[in-house]
Design a protein around this motif. Structure first.
Motif, PDB file in Angstrom:
ATOM      1  N   ARG A   1       0.833  -1.212   0.000  1.00 34.48           N
ATOM      2  CA  ARG A   1       0.000   0.000   0.000  1.00 34.48           C
ATOM      3  C   ARG A   1       0.868   1.263   0.000  1.00 34.48           C
ATOM      4  O   ARG A   1       0.499   2.278  -0.586  1.00 34.48           O
ATOM      5  CB  ARG A   1      -0.946  -0.006   1.198  1.00 34.48           C
ATOM      6  CG  ARG A   1      -2.020  -1.091   1.137  1.00 34.48           C
ATOM      7  CD  ARG A   1      -3.112  -0.881   2.157  1.00 34.48           C
ATOM      8  NE  ARG A   1      -2.673  -1.069   3.529  1.00 34.48           N
ATOM      9  CZ  ARG A   1      -2.747  -2.217   4.197  1.00 34.48           C
ATOM     10  NH1 ARG A   1      -3.216  -3.310   3.592  1.00 34.48           N
ATOM     11  NH2 ARG A   1      -2.355  -2.300   5.456  1.00 34.48           N
ATOM     12  N   VAL A   2       2.031   1.210   0.670  1.00 38.24           N
ATOM     13  CA  VAL A   2       2.963   2.344   0.650  1.00 38.24           C
ATOM     14  C   VAL A   2       3.417   2.616  -0.777  1.00 38.24           C
ATOM     15  O   VAL A   2       3.363   3.750  -1.269  1.00 38.24           O
ATOM     16  CB  VAL A   2       4.177   2.070   1.563  1.00 38.24           C
ATOM     17  CG1 VAL A   2       5.259   3.120   1.345  1.00 38.24           C
ATOM     18  CG2 VAL A   2       3.755   2.059   3.031  1.00 38.24           C
ATOM     19  N   ARG A   3       3.882   1.581  -1.471  1.00 35.38           N
ATOM     20  CA  ARG A   3       4.395   1.741  -2.840  1.00 35.38           C
ATOM     21  C   ARG A   3       3.304   2.182  -3.809  1.00 35.38           C
ATOM     22  O   ARG A   3       3.553   2.987  -4.724  1.00 35.38           O
ATOM     23  CB  ARG A   3       5.029   0.433  -3.311  1.00 35.38           C
ATOM     24  CG  ARG A   3       6.284   0.023  -2.554  1.00 35.38           C
ATOM     25  CD  ARG A   3       6.954  -1.158  -3.223  1.00 35.38           C
ATOM     26  NE  ARG A   3       8.158  -1.569  -2.537  1.00 35.38           N
ATOM     27  CZ  ARG A   3       8.207  -2.590  -1.666  1.00 35.38           C
ATOM     28  NH1 ARG A   3       7.105  -3.291  -1.398  1.00 35.38           N
ATOM     29  NH2 ARG A   3       9.332  -2.914  -1.070  1.00 35.38           N
ATOM     30  N   GLU A   4       2.098   1.663  -3.625  1.00 33.26           N
ATOM     31  CA  GLU A   4       0.992   2.021  -4.514  1.00 33.26           C
ATOM     32  C   GLU A   4       0.662   3.504  -4.443  1.00 33.26           C
ATOM     33  O   GLU A   4       0.064   4.048  -5.383  1.00 33.26           O
ATOM     34  CB  GLU A   4      -0.255   1.204  -4.141  1.00 33.26           C
ATOM     35  CG  GLU A   4      -0.170  -0.263  -4.517  1.00 33.26           C
ATOM     36  CD  GLU A   4      -1.232  -1.094  -3.826  1.00 33.26           C
ATOM     37  OE1 GLU A   4      -2.052  -0.507  -3.076  1.00 33.26           O
ATOM     38  OE2 GLU A   4      -1.249  -2.323  -4.025  1.00 33.26           O
TER      39      GLU A   4
ATOM     40  N   PHE B   1      -3.076   9.520   3.260  1.00 30.86           N
ATOM     41  CA  PHE B   1      -2.031   8.523   3.008  1.00 30.86           C
ATOM     42  C   PHE B   1      -1.948   7.511   4.152  1.00 30.86           C
ATOM     43  O   PHE B   1      -2.026   6.295   3.933  1.00 30.86           O
ATOM     44  CB  PHE B   1      -0.679   9.208   2.823  1.00 30.86           C
ATOM     45  CG  PHE B   1       0.487   8.261   2.816  1.00 30.86           C
ATOM     46  CD1 PHE B   1       0.799   7.533   1.682  1.00 30.86           C
ATOM     47  CD2 PHE B   1       1.265   8.076   3.955  1.00 30.86           C
ATOM     48  CE1 PHE B   1       1.866   6.632   1.676  1.00 30.86           C
ATOM     49  CE2 PHE B   1       2.322   7.184   3.962  1.00 30.86           C
ATOM     50  CZ  PHE B   1       2.631   6.461   2.818  1.00 30.86           C
ATOM     51  N   TYR B   2      -1.778   8.000   5.381  1.00 31.39           N
ATOM     52  CA  TYR B   2      -1.624   7.084   6.509  1.00 31.39           C
ATOM     53  C   TYR B   2      -2.911   6.300   6.775  1.00 31.39           C
ATOM     54  O   TYR B   2      -2.862   5.135   7.189  1.00 31.39           O
ATOM     55  CB  TYR B   2      -1.183   7.845   7.762  1.00 31.39           C
ATOM     56  CG  TYR B   2       0.271   8.258   7.720  1.00 31.39           C
ATOM     57  CD1 TYR B   2       1.280   7.356   8.030  1.00 31.39           C
ATOM     58  CD2 TYR B   2       0.637   9.547   7.336  1.00 31.39           C
ATOM     59  CE1 TYR B   2       2.622   7.717   7.974  1.00 31.39           C
ATOM     60  CE2 TYR B   2       1.981   9.927   7.280  1.00 31.39           C
ATOM     61  CZ  TYR B   2       2.958   9.007   7.589  1.00 31.39           C
ATOM     62  OH  TYR B   2       4.285   9.366   7.527  1.00 31.39           O
ATOM     63  N   GLY B   3      -4.054   6.949   6.542  1.00 30.33           N
ATOM     64  CA  GLY B   3      -5.320   6.239   6.728  1.00 30.33           C
ATOM     65  C   GLY B   3      -5.439   5.046   5.804  1.00 30.33           C
ATOM     66  O   GLY B   3      -5.914   3.978   6.212  1.00 30.33           O
ATOM     67  N   GLN B   4      -4.997   5.224   4.558  1.00 31.55           N
ATOM     68  CA  GLN B   4      -5.077   4.124   3.604  1.00 31.55           C
ATOM     69  C   GLN B   4      -4.029   3.058   3.876  1.00 31.55           C
ATOM     70  O   GLN B   4      -4.313   1.858   3.791  1.00 31.55           O
ATOM     71  CB  GLN B   4      -4.919   4.676   2.181  1.00 31.55           C
ATOM     72  CG  GLN B   4      -6.097   5.539   1.749  1.00 31.55           C
ATOM     73  CD  GLN B   4      -5.864   6.240   0.429  1.00 31.55           C
ATOM     74  OE1 GLN B   4      -4.724   6.367  -0.017  1.00 31.55           O
ATOM     75  NE2 GLN B   4      -6.926   6.700  -0.199  1.00 31.55           N
ATOM     76  N   VAL B   5      -2.814   3.477   4.236  1.00 29.76           N
ATOM     77  CA  VAL B   5      -1.744   2.508   4.491  1.00 29.76           C
ATOM     78  C   VAL B   5      -1.987   1.730   5.773  1.00 29.76           C
ATOM     79  O   VAL B   5      -1.804   0.505   5.836  1.00 29.76           O
ATOM     80  CB  VAL B   5      -0.378   3.223   4.538  1.00 29.76           C
ATOM     81  CG1 VAL B   5       0.710   2.286   5.061  1.00 29.76           C
ATOM     82  CG2 VAL B   5       0.000   3.742   3.155  1.00 29.76           C
TER      83      VAL B   5
END
Length: 245
Positions: A70-73, A136-140
């Motif tokens: 998820r970070v890379r995406e 960003f952090y919510g999704q990761v």
């Protein structure tokens, strides 16, 4: 991560009053204690790694492989890992603005928490756009806004003025604070996670840091939440000491 583990232990013992114990990760990693309760970990930085010394938060995830994907995406960077260790698997990453954070899948220290007991008083991301960072952090990390589906049970995100607060069962565990989104980035400010540790006397901790070879980044002041000062250890690791929280 410190360049000289025994020297780092002596500095934080003098400034914050910590004692230390070894861990199952081996002799190169120790846990700092206050009254027998875990506060933070200090590890020895391999001499071959050319990286800055810094206090880095590690967020617990169910699957570190999925989290790094998820970070890379999201056009961010996975710098190290995932790596297998004795008690779990970890990775080191940087968000799209360059703030460094860790991911951890595995065993954690029982009872350890931010803003509770002897744990760190607070954890705060200082960045330009808190709301973009929260997405960003919510999704990761699978955070969710209050009342929204798909998040971690008991964890919710509150948008409050210029910051975003992440709460676990009503207790704030970290905040994301931004500046003026429309303004030009300040080249002197690098987005980063900042940790605050409790001390009985901020002024005494500031003096002890200087005496032990550290430096004062922001002198002691008294904002509404209590007295605080930002310090840097001899290796360059920056942290804040607070009282009254």
């Amino acid at each position: 991560m410190a360049r000289d583990l025994p020297a780092a232990q002596e500095f934080y013992r003098a400034v914050l009053g910590w004692s230390f114990r070894s861990t199952s990760l081996g002799d190169e990693f120790s846990v700092g204690l206050v009254d027998g309760e875990a506060v933070a970990g200090i590890g020895a930085l391999a001499s071959t790694l050319r990286t800055a010394v810094a206090w880095t938060p590690y967020f617990v995830v169910d699957d570190v492989n999925a989290a790094t994907s998820r970070v890379r995406e999201r056009s961010a960077t996975v710098a190290v890992g995932p790596l297998a260790m004795k008690t779990g698997r970890g990775a080191l990453a940087a968000d799209p603005d360059g703030a460094v954070f860790g991911l951890w899948e595995g065993r954690i220290i029982p009872g350890w928490s931010i803003g509770k007991g002897q744990g760190p008083a607070r954890l705060e991301l200082r960045t330009r756009d808190a709301f973009a960072a929260a997405i960003f952090y919510g999704q990761v990390l699978q955070w969710a806004a209050e009342g929204a589906p798909g998040g971690t049970p008991g964890l919710d995100v509150h948008y409050e003025e210029d910051r975003v607060n992440v709460r676990d069962d009503g207790r704030t565990v970290c905040s994301l604070r931004g500046g003026a989104v429309g303004s030009a980035p300040d080249p002197r400010i690098r987005p980063r996670w900042q940790v605050s540790f409790r001390v009985p006397d901020v002024d005494a901790a500031e003096a002890a840091a200087v005496a032990a070879g550290g430096e004062v980044v922001a002198p002691a002041s008294s904002p509404p939440t209590g007295r605080e000062a930002t310090l840097r250890d001899p290796d360059g690791g920056m942290f804040t000491v607070v009282s009254g929280h």
